[in-house]
Design an enzyme around this catalytic site. Structure first.
Site, PDB file in Angstrom:
ATOM      1  CB  CYS A   1      -8.943   1.608  -6.845  1.00  0.00           C
ATOM      2  SG  CYS A   1      -7.156   1.470  -7.079  1.00  0.00           S
TER       3      CYS A   1
ATOM      4  CG  HIS B   1       2.722  -0.492  -1.909  1.00  0.00           C
ATOM      5  ND1 HIS B   1       2.743   0.830  -1.547  1.00  0.00           N
ATOM      6  CD2 HIS B   1       3.887  -0.728  -2.554  1.00  0.00           C
ATOM      7  CE1 HIS B   1       3.868   1.377  -1.960  1.00  0.00           C
ATOM      8  NE2 HIS B   1       4.575   0.456  -2.586  1.00  0.00           N
TER       9      HIS B   1
ATOM     10  CG  HIS C   1       3.123   3.082  -6.217  1.00  0.00           C
ATOM     11  ND1 HIS C   1       3.618   1.833  -6.519  1.00  0.00           N
ATOM     12  CD2 HIS C   1       2.198   2.896  -5.263  1.00  0.00           C
ATOM     13  CE1 HIS C   1       3.026   0.928  -5.766  1.00  0.00           C
ATOM     14  NE2 HIS C   1       2.153   1.543  -5.003  1.00  0.00           N
TER      15      HIS C   1
ATOM     16  CG  HIS D   1       3.910   6.361  -0.764  1.00  0.00           C
ATOM     17  ND1 HIS D   1       3.545   6.387  -2.090  1.00  0.00           N
ATOM     18  CD2 HIS D   1       3.194   5.369  -0.188  1.00  0.00           C
ATOM     19  CE1 HIS D   1       2.633   5.441  -2.300  1.00  0.00           C
ATOM     20  NE2 HIS D   1       2.401   4.816  -1.158  1.00  0.00           N
TER      21      HIS D   1
ATOM     22  CD  GLU E   1       0.432   9.151  -5.248  1.00  0.00           C
ATOM     23  OE1 GLU E   1      -0.175   8.144  -4.843  1.00  0.00           O
ATOM     24  OE2 GLU E   1      -0.102  10.283  -5.308  1.00  0.00           O
TER      25      GLU E   1
ATOM     26  CB  SER F   1      -0.276   5.272   1.243  1.00  0.00           C
ATOM     27  OG  SER F   1      -0.770   6.497   1.678  1.00  0.00           O
ATOM     28  CG  ASN F   2      -5.295   2.509  -0.234  1.00  0.00           C
ATOM     29  OD1 ASN F   2      -6.248   1.814   0.093  1.00  0.00           O
ATOM     30  ND2 ASN F   2      -4.320   2.038  -1.010  1.00  0.00           N
TER      31      ASN F   2
HETATM   32  S1  SF4 Z   1      -4.670   6.907  -7.279  1.00  0.00           S
HETATM   33 FE1  SF4 Z   1      -4.076   4.936  -6.329  1.00  0.00          FE
HETATM   34  S2  SF4 Z   1      -5.826   4.370  -5.049  1.00  0.00           S
HETATM   35 FE2  SF4 Z   1      -6.532   5.948  -6.474  1.00  0.00          FE
HETATM   36  S3  SF4 Z   1      -7.407   4.904  -8.256  1.00  0.00           S
HETATM   37 FE3  SF4 Z   1      -5.247   5.295  -8.697  1.00  0.00          FE
HETATM   38  S4  SF4 Z   1      -4.141   3.474  -7.999  1.00  0.00           S
HETATM   39 FE4  SF4 Z   1      -6.152   3.429  -7.048  1.00  0.00          FE
END
Ligand code: SF4
Length: 318
Positions: A22, A51, A84, A134, A136, A233-234
């Protein structure tokens, strides 16, 4: 043993679209790479920048040193905070020590921090929907200047002891499953009479798009392989969504973790990748499948992504 394939009938592989990196992950990795180029190694990174072991090892080879605590960073060493995000106490510790910091916190995570701060400043009790432990979640809880209540599921909402008319507001971890969050938000709205939340859920665009793509994938395949790290996590949510759709789904770091038993009788295999997993690992899984039997690979149509996040000014080109 029938593996469901032969030379005349190769196994069909469908690649979910979008999958993998992403914009927040691309930015975080680029921050470390550019910092290494500009300042020279070593550059210290607090926590895995994203991660994924492959990504971390690649950056280690270029001169990044990963630490879990700022006390491990020598005086004046260039320090990067991971995608995070971090608690204010970490920022303060770095400032007190005069460490030159590059903040790779994803802008969408920072947005959640700011929402939490805004709600708190309006006198609301902030409830964070997320997974305990986590990074984040630890960062977000440590950014909001006041107590933040963490709920992980509907049961946790039921267990909250606040009065029903307490002014509350919710914020969410960016990488949860859209469906899980929906149920928890509904439970909060049923419990509290004065509740606010963001207009659009905080589940980030990349998480939403990858979840939609894996749902589409699940309609076509017998098995789903999610390429990603066990602590991502994702990626874990993608595997759960595949399972919930009734398709046997496995989270694997790379091709070496592919178990041929999973493919027994499977004609069509779906592959996706978490937001922190590079495409080279998807290729590695395809190669591992090819070693088991002939395959045909197609990419499913899906949503195009063209989001890019700006680098910190000191690292921007030009
Ligand atoms: S919140 Fe996490 S998964 Fe979403 S764009 Fe940002 S880094 Fe990527």
């Amino acid at each position: 043993m029938s593996l469901g394939t032969d030379n005349e009938h190769p196994r069909q592989i469908y690649l979910a679209q979008p999958r993998g990196f992403c914009a927040g992950v691309v930015r975080a990795i680029e921050i470390v790479e550019r910092a290494l180029e500009k300042y020279g190694p070593p550059v210290y990174v607090r926590h895995e920048i994203v991660h994924n072991k492959y990504v971390v090892e690649s950056l280690k080879n270029k001169g990044a040193i990963f630490v879990e605590d700022l006390s491990e960073v020598p005086p004046m060493a260039v320090t990067v905070f991971s995608a995070h995000g971090v608690a204010r106490s970490v920022e303060e510790e770095a400032a007190e020590r005069g460490l030159p910091v590059l903040n790779a916190t994803c802008p969408l995570v920072t947005k959640v921090h700011n929402q939490g701060k805004r709600y708190m400043s309006k006198g609301r009790t902030v409830i964070l929907i997320g997974h305990a432990g986590h990074p984040e979640v630890e960062g977000t809880m440590g950014q909001v200047p006041g107590p933040v209540l963490l709920v992980q599921n509907v049961e946790d909402v039921k267990a909250l002891t606040l009065q029903a008319d307490t002014p509350v507001a919710y914020i969410t971890q960016t990488t949860l499953s859209v469906d899980d969050t929906k149920d928890i938000i509904a439970a909060l709205q049923a419990k509290f009479t004065d509740i606010q939340g963001p207009d659009i859920r905080d589940i980030c665009y990349a998480t939403q798009n990858r979840q939609t793509a894996v749902r589409d994938l699940s309609k076509l395949v017998d098995v789903i392989l999610v390429v990603g790290a066990a602590n991502s996590s994702n990626s874990n949510r993608l595997r759960e969504i595949g399972t919930e759709a009734g398709v046997a789904s496995y989270l694997i770091a790379d091709g070496s973790e592919l178990n041929p038993d999973w493919l027994k009788g499977a004609r069509a295999v779906g592959i996706t990748a978490g937001a922190s997993a590079p495409e080279v690992l998807v290729d590695d899984v395809i190669e591992a499948l090819r070693r088991i039997g002939p395959v045909t690979v197609s990419v499913l149509p899906g949503r195009e992504e063209n989001i890019e996040f700006r680098l910190p000014a000191e690292l921007a080109a030009g």
